[in-house]
Design an enzyme around this catalytic site. Structure first.
Site, PDB file in Angstrom:
ATOM      1  N   GLY A  28      -2.436  -0.536  -5.845  1.00 53.15           N
ATOM      2  CA  GLY A  28      -3.422   0.497  -6.188  1.00 53.15           C
ATOM      3  C   GLY A  28      -4.192   0.137  -7.435  1.00 53.15           C
ATOM      4  O   GLY A  28      -4.155  -1.016  -7.883  1.00 53.15           O
ATOM      5  N   ASN A  29      -4.909   1.084  -7.989  1.00 49.04           N
ATOM      6  CA  ASN A  29      -5.611   0.859  -9.256  1.00 49.04           C
ATOM      7  C   ASN A  29      -5.609   2.139 -10.081  1.00 49.04           C
ATOM      8  O   ASN A  29      -5.153   3.183  -9.607  1.00 49.04           O
ATOM      9  CB  ASN A  29      -7.030   0.328  -9.011  1.00 49.04           C
ATOM     10  CG  ASN A  29      -7.885   1.324  -8.272  1.00 49.04           C
ATOM     11  OD1 ASN A  29      -8.204   2.402  -8.767  1.00 49.04           O
ATOM     12  ND2 ASN A  29      -8.254   0.989  -7.031  1.00 49.04           N
TER      13      ASN A  29
END
Ligand code: CTP
Length: 231
Positions: A28-29
């Site tokens: 993810g980020n």
């Protein structure tokens, strides 16, 4: 809400993507989705019809007029964009879309990868550029707006190359240095190749709430101009 032809219809994406590795893990980020959600809230308050495509995070928009759909991965978002793009006048891509995801043969959604000792390599494949894909299917009366989060010293040059590469109408260039902050300093640049002569900047660093109001004020006349193409 009474929808008539003058109503501006906004499709906006916000938040991170989560690309699954197995049933419990993902890549993810750190996108919070706050900026895109704030834009959605302000547009709805101004009477725009708003569809918000929101990634995995704890944010819930408060305005009940906003139509909310959730996505997890780039592929979910790609499908939602194909469904909702035709019903919009403006697309604002504020989502932080992954550039790479685990290749299909690496993903096991049913189970959990076991530790096998030694190191692990997971092959990643490129994700499609969703904005560039939208540009290929968009109508002439639609406006496509992207974001470019870039280091300040090459903010404008990188934003200009993204504008051309993705073949979109406008790009919001904002400094990477303001990521995770409540404030933002941004420049909105139009794509002259697509007939959008526009360049404006926020007056210095402003709050994300002020930014949402500022951006919508810039986009209103440009949206109305585009909408009139097929009117
Ligand atoms: N974007 C997209 N699809 C992707 C990646 C990005 O639609 N696969 C959109 C983002 O939502 C944003 C714009 O493209 O509006 C710019 O995103 P950014 O991550 O800055 O650009 P990239 O195309 O990923 O280029 P680079 O990683 O080289 O900076």
């Amino acid at each position: 809400m009474i929808v008539n032809e003058a109503t501006r219809r906004l499709l906006i994406t916000a938040g991170p993507t989560y690309e699954p590795i197995d049933a419990v893990r993902f890549i993810g980020n750190r996108s919070s989705g706050r900026l895109g959600t704030s834009l959605a809230e302000h547009a709805a308050a101004l009477g725009w019809e708003v569809s918000l495509l929101l990634g995995p995070n704890a944010i819930e928009p408060t305005n009940p007029q906003i139509t909310l759909e959730r996505f997890q991965s780039t592929s979910d978002l790609e499908n939602l964009l194909q469904t909702h793009l035709p019903e919009s006048d403006v697309l604002i891509m504020a989502a932080a879309v992954a550039d790479y995801r685990p290749a299909p043969e690496e993903v096991n959604l049913e189970g959990k990868r076991r530790r096998e000792g030694g190191n692990l390599s997971i092959r990643l494949e490129s994700t499609p550029d969703l904005l560039a894909g939208c540009s290929k299917i968009a109508r002439d009366d639609q406006l496509l707006v992207g974001f470019a989060l870039e280091p300040k010293d090459r903010m404008i040059s990188s934003a200009l190359s993204k504008l051309a590469r993705k073949n979109i109408d406008l790009i919001v260039a904002n400094a990477l240095e303001t990521m995770d902050s409540d404030s933002i300093e941004a420049t909105l640049i139009g794509n002259t190749e697509r007939g959008v002569e526009h360049e404006s900047s926020t007056s210095g660093t402003i709050t994300k709430t002020e930014f949402a109001k500022w951006l919508l004020t810039q986009l209103e006349p440009l949206t109305d101009q585009r909408k009139s193409i097929n009117a």
